[in-house]
Design an enzyme around this catalytic site. Structure first.
Site, PDB file in Angstrom:
ATOM      1  CB  SER A 121      26.764  45.552  75.609  1.00 39.95           C
ATOM      2  OG  SER A 121      27.739  45.146  74.738  1.00 39.95           O
ATOM      3  CB  ILE A 196      34.445  38.151  78.568  1.00 44.34           C
ATOM      4  CG1 ILE A 196      35.560  37.372  77.853  1.00 44.34           C
ATOM      5  CG2 ILE A 196      33.148  37.343  78.644  1.00 44.34           C
ATOM      6  CD1 ILE A 196      35.334  37.095  76.373  1.00 44.34           C
ATOM      7  CB  THR A 197      29.966  41.859  77.486  1.00 42.86           C
ATOM      8  OG1 THR A 197      30.604  42.640  76.475  1.00 42.86           O
ATOM      9  CG2 THR A 197      28.797  42.644  78.079  1.00 42.86           C
ATOM     10  CB  CYS A 276      25.568  32.244  69.815  1.00 39.55           C
ATOM     11  SG  CYS A 276      25.574  30.553  70.424  1.00 39.55           S
ATOM     12  CB  ALA A 280      24.670  38.509  69.296  1.00 38.79           C
ATOM     13  NE  ARG A 281      29.098  38.319  64.006  1.00 42.52           N
ATOM     14  CZ  ARG A 281      29.833  37.416  63.355  1.00 42.52           C
ATOM     15  NH1 ARG A 281      29.308  36.702  62.371  1.00 42.52           N
ATOM     16  NH2 ARG A 281      31.101  37.218  63.702  1.00 42.52           N
ATOM     17  CD  GLN A 318      22.431  77.159  53.021  1.00 42.68           C
ATOM     18  OE1 GLN A 318      22.971  77.583  54.046  1.00 42.68           O
ATOM     19  NE2 GLN A 318      22.107  77.946  52.004  1.00 42.68           N
ATOM     20  CD  GLU A 402      27.793  40.390  69.098  1.00 40.51           C
ATOM     21  OE1 GLU A 402      27.129  39.958  68.156  1.00 40.51           O
ATOM     22  OE2 GLU A 402      27.397  40.438  70.264  1.00 40.51           O
ATOM     23  CG  PHE A 422      38.911  35.410  56.503  1.00 38.94           C
ATOM     24  CD1 PHE A 422      38.489  36.673  56.870  1.00 38.94           C
ATOM     25  CD2 PHE A 422      37.981  34.503  56.052  1.00 38.94           C
ATOM     26  CE1 PHE A 422      37.158  37.021  56.797  1.00 38.94           C
ATOM     27  CE2 PHE A 422      36.641  34.841  55.988  1.00 38.94           C
ATOM     28  CZ  PHE A 422      36.234  36.090  56.352  1.00 38.94           C
TER      29      PHE A 422
HETATM   30  P1  TGC Z   1      34.833  29.583  58.524  1.00 39.86           P
HETATM   31  O1  TGC Z   1      35.607  28.574  57.751  1.00 39.86           O
HETATM   32  O2  TGC Z   1      34.234  30.727  57.824  1.00 39.86           O
HETATM   33  O3  TGC Z   1      33.658  28.819  59.322  1.00 39.86           O
HETATM   34  C1  TGC Z   1      33.965  27.784  60.245  1.00 39.86           C
HETATM   35  C2  TGC Z   1      32.690  27.019  60.519  1.00 39.86           C
HETATM   36  O4  TGC Z   1      31.694  27.921  61.039  1.00 39.86           O
HETATM   37  C3  TGC Z   1      30.551  27.958  60.162  1.00 39.86           C
HETATM   38  N1  TGC Z   1      30.088  29.332  60.090  1.00 39.86           N
HETATM   39  C4  TGC Z   1      28.885  29.723  60.507  1.00 39.86           C
HETATM   40  N2  TGC Z   1      27.854  29.030  61.021  1.00 39.86           N
HETATM   41  C5  TGC Z   1      26.754  29.713  61.364  1.00 39.86           C
HETATM   42  N3  TGC Z   1      26.654  31.046  61.204  1.00 39.86           N
HETATM   43  C6  TGC Z   1      27.667  31.774  60.700  1.00 39.86           C
HETATM   44  N4  TGC Z   1      27.562  33.105  60.590  1.00 39.86           N
HETATM   45  C7  TGC Z   1      28.846  31.113  60.324  1.00 39.86           C
HETATM   46  N5  TGC Z   1      30.040  31.508  59.808  1.00 39.86           N
HETATM   47  C8  TGC Z   1      30.778  30.409  59.672  1.00 39.86           C
HETATM   48  C9  TGC Z   1      31.073  27.468  58.832  1.00 39.86           C
HETATM   49  O5  TGC Z   1      30.035  26.932  58.051  1.00 39.86           O
HETATM   50  C10 TGC Z   1      32.058  26.413  59.266  1.00 39.86           C
HETATM   51  O6  TGC Z   1      31.320  25.290  59.686  1.00 39.86           O
HETATM   52  P2  TGC Z   1      31.918  23.796  59.539  1.00 39.86           P
HETATM   53  O7  TGC Z   1      30.832  22.927  60.092  1.00 39.86           O
HETATM   54  O8  TGC Z   1      32.183  23.611  58.076  1.00 39.86           O
HETATM   55  O9  TGC Z   1      33.180  23.771  60.344  1.00 39.86           O
HETATM   56  O10 TGC Z   1      35.750  30.047  59.711  1.00 39.86           O
HETATM   57  P3  TGC Z   1      36.978  30.995  59.696  1.00 39.86           P
HETATM   58  O11 TGC Z   1      37.872  30.583  60.803  1.00 39.86           O
HETATM   59  O12 TGC Z   1      37.565  31.104  58.322  1.00 39.86           O
HETATM   60  O13 TGC Z   1      36.208  32.324  60.093  1.00 39.86           O
HETATM   61  C11 TGC Z   1      36.601  33.507  59.663  1.00 39.86           C
HETATM   62  C12 TGC Z   1      35.663  34.613  60.170  1.00 39.86           C
HETATM   63  C13 TGC Z   1      36.310  35.927  59.940  1.00 39.86           C
HETATM   64  C14 TGC Z   1      34.365  34.544  59.381  1.00 39.86           C
HETATM   65  C15 TGC Z   1      35.309  34.453  61.644  1.00 39.86           C
HETATM   66  O14 TGC Z   1      36.323  33.986  62.354  1.00 39.86           O
HETATM   67  C16 TGC Z   1      34.684  35.682  62.264  1.00 39.86           C
HETATM   68  O15 TGC Z   1      33.499  35.957  62.126  1.00 39.86           O
HETATM   69  N6  TGC Z   1      35.471  36.453  63.068  1.00 39.86           N
HETATM   70  C17 TGC Z   1      34.921  37.487  63.902  1.00 39.86           C
HETATM   71  C18 TGC Z   1      35.008  37.075  65.333  1.00 39.86           C
HETATM   72  C19 TGC Z   1      33.832  37.488  66.133  1.00 39.86           C
HETATM   73  O16 TGC Z   1      32.778  37.876  65.628  1.00 39.86           O
HETATM   74  N7  TGC Z   1      33.966  37.425  67.424  1.00 39.86           N
HETATM   75  C20 TGC Z   1      32.868  37.769  68.305  1.00 39.86           C
HETATM   76  C21 TGC Z   1      33.209  37.491  69.732  1.00 39.86           C
HETATM   77  S1  TGC Z   1      31.781  37.592  70.762  1.00 39.86           S
HETATM   78  C22 TGC Z   1      31.535  39.239  70.975  1.00 39.86           C
HETATM   79  O17 TGC Z   1      32.176  40.049  70.432  1.00 39.86           O
HETATM   80  C23 TGC Z   1      30.430  39.603  71.870  1.00 39.86           C
HETATM   81  S2  TGC Z   1      30.296  41.265  72.179  1.00 39.86           S
HETATM   82  C24 TGC Z   1      28.763  41.240  72.833  1.00 39.86           C
HETATM   83  C25 TGC Z   1      28.277  42.498  73.375  1.00 39.86           C
HETATM   84  O18 TGC Z   1      28.851  42.985  74.360  1.00 39.86           O
HETATM   85  O19 TGC Z   1      27.234  42.971  72.861  1.00 39.86           O
HETATM   86  P1  FAD Z   2      42.033  41.897  66.005  1.00 40.87           P
HETATM   87  O1  FAD Z   2      41.496  40.597  65.572  1.00 40.87           O
HETATM   88  O2  FAD Z   2      43.425  41.945  66.499  1.00 40.87           O
HETATM   89  O3  FAD Z   2      41.874  42.933  64.812  1.00 40.87           O
HETATM   90  C1  FAD Z   2      42.506  44.222  64.820  1.00 40.87           C
HETATM   91  C2  FAD Z   2      42.232  44.889  63.472  1.00 40.87           C
HETATM   92  O4  FAD Z   2      42.784  44.095  62.428  1.00 40.87           O
HETATM   93  C3  FAD Z   2      40.735  45.018  63.172  1.00 40.87           C
HETATM   94  O5  FAD Z   2      40.488  46.270  62.555  1.00 40.87           O
HETATM   95  C4  FAD Z   2      40.477  43.889  62.192  1.00 40.87           C
HETATM   96  O6  FAD Z   2      39.400  44.158  61.297  1.00 40.87           O
HETATM   97  C5  FAD Z   2      41.802  43.817  61.455  1.00 40.87           C
HETATM   98  N1  FAD Z   2      42.015  42.473  60.882  1.00 40.87           N
HETATM   99  C6  FAD Z   2      42.218  41.313  61.532  1.00 40.87           C
HETATM  100  N2  FAD Z   2      42.357  40.302  60.658  1.00 40.87           N
HETATM  101  C7  FAD Z   2      42.216  40.831  59.424  1.00 40.87           C
HETATM  102  C8  FAD Z   2      42.236  40.298  58.107  1.00 40.87           C
HETATM  103  N3  FAD Z   2      42.409  39.000  57.861  1.00 40.87           N
HETATM  104  N4  FAD Z   2      42.070  41.148  57.082  1.00 40.87           N
HETATM  105  C9  FAD Z   2      41.861  42.468  57.292  1.00 40.87           C
HETATM  106  N5  FAD Z   2      41.827  43.040  58.513  1.00 40.87           N
HETATM  107  C10 FAD Z   2      42.007  42.226  59.566  1.00 40.87           C
HETATM  108  N6  FAD Z   2      34.366  38.883  72.824  1.00 40.87           N
HETATM  109  C11 FAD Z   2      33.718  37.804  73.353  1.00 40.87           C
HETATM  110  O7  FAD Z   2      34.045  36.662  73.052  1.00 40.87           O
HETATM  111  N7  FAD Z   2      32.688  37.979  74.237  1.00 40.87           N
HETATM  112  C12 FAD Z   2      32.278  39.206  74.636  1.00 40.87           C
HETATM  113  O8  FAD Z   2      31.331  39.319  75.432  1.00 40.87           O
HETATM  114  C13 FAD Z   2      32.957  40.354  74.118  1.00 40.87           C
HETATM  115  N8  FAD Z   2      32.618  41.595  74.550  1.00 40.87           N
HETATM  116  C14 FAD Z   2      33.379  42.668  74.175  1.00 40.87           C
HETATM  117  C15 FAD Z   2      33.161  43.909  74.768  1.00 40.87           C
HETATM  118  C16 FAD Z   2      33.971  44.990  74.440  1.00 40.87           C
HETATM  119  C17 FAD Z   2      33.773  46.296  75.138  1.00 40.87           C
HETATM  120  C18 FAD Z   2      34.982  44.847  73.457  1.00 40.87           C
HETATM  121  C19 FAD Z   2      35.860  46.008  73.050  1.00 40.87           C
HETATM  122  C20 FAD Z   2      35.189  43.617  72.854  1.00 40.87           C
HETATM  123  C21 FAD Z   2      34.415  42.514  73.216  1.00 40.87           C
HETATM  124  N9  FAD Z   2      34.675  41.239  72.703  1.00 40.87           N
HETATM  125  C22 FAD Z   2      34.008  40.146  73.193  1.00 40.87           C
HETATM  126  C23 FAD Z   2      35.812  41.032  71.812  1.00 40.87           C
HETATM  127  C24 FAD Z   2      35.554  41.429  70.363  1.00 40.87           C
HETATM  128  O9  FAD Z   2      34.710  40.500  69.739  1.00 40.87           O
HETATM  129  C25 FAD Z   2      36.903  41.537  69.641  1.00 40.87           C
HETATM  130  O10 FAD Z   2      37.512  42.713  70.129  1.00 40.87           O
HETATM  131  C26 FAD Z   2      36.740  41.594  68.138  1.00 40.87           C
HETATM  132  O11 FAD Z   2      36.289  40.365  67.637  1.00 40.87           O
HETATM  133  C27 FAD Z   2      38.052  41.979  67.427  1.00 40.87           C
HETATM  134  O12 FAD Z   2      39.103  41.196  67.886  1.00 40.87           O
HETATM  135  P2  FAD Z   2      40.482  41.882  68.384  1.00 40.87           P
HETATM  136  O13 FAD Z   2      40.111  42.972  69.329  1.00 40.87           O
HETATM  137  O14 FAD Z   2      41.373  40.823  68.862  1.00 40.87           O
HETATM  138  O15 FAD Z   2      41.076  42.571  67.100  1.00 40.87           O
END
Ligand code: TGC
Ligand code: FAD
Length: 423
Positions: A121, A196-197, A276, A280-281, A318, A402, A422
């Protein structure tokens, strides 16, 4: 026409020399550690990089992980050691980065996470989210200024997207960047990021915030030592029950002055952070296979040594064998899928949904199998010295951050049906 083509191809087959089936190939032994011979798909250079990473991880990281996990302590020096070996931002060309293939970077990630997801991470955030973001969207000045020291692990980065009220839905973020009321050329950023990591110890923060003047999401590079007292706090989030060998915290910004020059110039909207996240994913899809492979190896050894009922090794039974077979199959499939996506990535043929598919599938399968393999250890699974419980707790987190697995299912569902689920 089809008949003619078939006739022609049969005629060609008839001309081939006849090879005795029995002597066509030497018998091939099954290798449980690489059942589908994925190594044959990697170049010599990729295999050498994997070997370097593996030696470092097993010799230098593994001996530290139990204490780090128990004490919930991330040893920052680890990032510098990774930097010395060229493991950080490894796919980036220039700026003291190694410039290797995406598959090679996946193999590095697999070796790091074989030891611990928390170590992976810390590395992923630095490499894919911060360095990757700067490399893709930064100005030349930003790249020259930050990438070499990030590559060496001298500077530590974090990536702030998630907020207390907006995790899966970052598009609704509340963090805002306004024109600074009394500092020319500066913006004033306010808001909170959570989970936030690296944040408590990071010197550089890539924070995503809405620009008040346009309402669009923009990326900002915030240097800790440029923030006046009281405008930036990064409290740690302690007492985690997973990922304890990594450091996690918040980013709290209170009218923090940030130079306009620290904003990424040409990217707005969620495409910035999600680009980005694609890298990472992809890395996570490799990493969790390393964690699962460690669980398999440890469960196999334990099952061969542990004896029950008439002094039989439990590996004889088994039900135990099925657990190992299921996990080994999922790991082998997961590695092949990640390899294919890595190759497509480098050829510019990767769709983001492919990453959603492998991130989701590999995380889900790693978690399910690790949890089942935990049973092989009986009561000993509860002792951290057997490592399996740590992997299980970590793998829950990998399935969540992610993009939680169900969110990736919806991304795939949208691509399959054309219908957004969504909202
Ligand atoms: P949506 O309408 O789908 O897209 C908005 C704009 O973004 C573009 N886009 C992308 N571009 C590049 N790569 C992708 N994979 C893309 N996905 C979407 C899209 O084309 C659009 O662009 P534009 O120019 O038309 O505006 O947006 P939405 O709001 O409906 O999104 C929904 C959803 C569920 C897909 C999105 O919000 C999502 O992926 N949610 C998950 C959140 C998430 O992954 N958070 C991560 C936080 S960082 C983290 O967790 C780090 S942990 C690191 C560690 O410790 O290892
Ligand atoms: P929520 O969004 O509240 O979701 C809770 C549950 O509801 C989930 O099971 C989800 O799938 C479900 N859900 C939500 N919406 C829907 C829908 N429309 N339909 C069906 N199911 C739904 N973030 C960063 O930005 N940077 C980092 O470096 C980072 N590091 C992290 C490190 C750790 C240890 C952890 C635990 C998290 C980290 N995160 C980071 C945050 C991480 O990306 C979020 O926890 C993750 O995106 C989920 O968001 P949430 O926790 O708010 O859950």
């Amino acid at each position: 026409m089809i008949r003619n083509a078939l006739r022609r191809s049969f005629a060609n087959v008839a001309k081939l020399p006849i090879i005795s089936k029995r002597h066509a190939h030497a018998p091939v032994a099954f290798n449980w550690e690489d059942p589908l011979d994925s190594a044959s798909l990697f170049t010599e250079e990729e295999l050498a990089i994997q070997e370097t990473a593996k030696s470092y991880c097993q010799e230098r990281m593994l001996p530290r992980v139990l204490d780090a996990y128990r004490d919930e302590h991330y040893e920052r020096k680890i990032l510098e050691e990774m930097g010395e070996l060229g493991l950080l931002g490894a796919t980036i060309k220039g700026y003291d980065c190694a410039g290797v293939s995406s598959v090679a970077s996946g193999l590095i990630t697999r070796e790091v996470e074989r030891v611990d997801s928390g170590y992976r991470s810390g590395m992923s955030v630095q490499s894919s989210l911060v360095m990757g973001g700067i490399d893709e969207f930064g100005t030349q000045e930003q790249k020259d200024k930050y990438l070499p020291s990030l590559a060496k692990g001298k500077m530590l980065g974090c990536f702030g997207l998630t907020e207390p009220n907006h995790g899966s839905d970052p598009g609704s973020m509340e963090t805002i960047a306004k024109p600074h009321p009394n500092k020319e050329g500066y913006l004033s950023i306010s808001g909170a990021k959570t989970w936030i990591t690296n944040s408590p110890i990071a010197e550089l923060m890539l924070v995503w915030a809405k620009l008040q003047t346009t309402g669009k999401i923009r990326g900002f590079l915030i240097e800790r030592n440029q923030c006046p007292p009281g405008t930036l706090e990064t409290p740690p989030l302690k007492n985690k029950n997973g990922l304890r060998a990594s450091v996690t915290g918040m980013i709290q910004l209170d009218e923090c002055p940030v130079p306009e020059a620290n904003m990424f110039p040409n990217i707005e909207g969620l495409r910035g952070p999600f680009s980005c996240l694609n890298s990472a994913r992809y890395g996570i899809a490799w990493g969790v296979m390393g964690a699962l492979e460690d669980c398999i190896a440890r469960a196999r050894t334990y099952a061969l040594e542990r004896r029950q009922f008439k002094h039989n090794p439990i590996a004889k039974y088994q039900l135990v064998q099925k657990k190992l077979s299921d996990a080994t199959t999922d790991a082998a499939y997961g590695i092949l899928a990640a390899t294919q996506v890595g190759r497509l990535k480098d050829e510019g043929k990767m769709a983001p949904e492919m990453v959603s598919m492998i991130k989701r599938q590999n995380c889900d399968r790693a978690l399910v199998n690790a949890r089942i393999l935990q049973e092989v250890f009986g009561g000993n699974a509860v002792s951290d010295e057997y490592h399996i419980g740590r992997h299980v707790a970590n793998l829950f987190v990998t399935q969540t951050y992610e993009g939680q697995s169900d969110i990736h299912a919806l991304i795939l569902g949208r691509a399959i049906t054309g219908i957004q689920a969504f909202v």
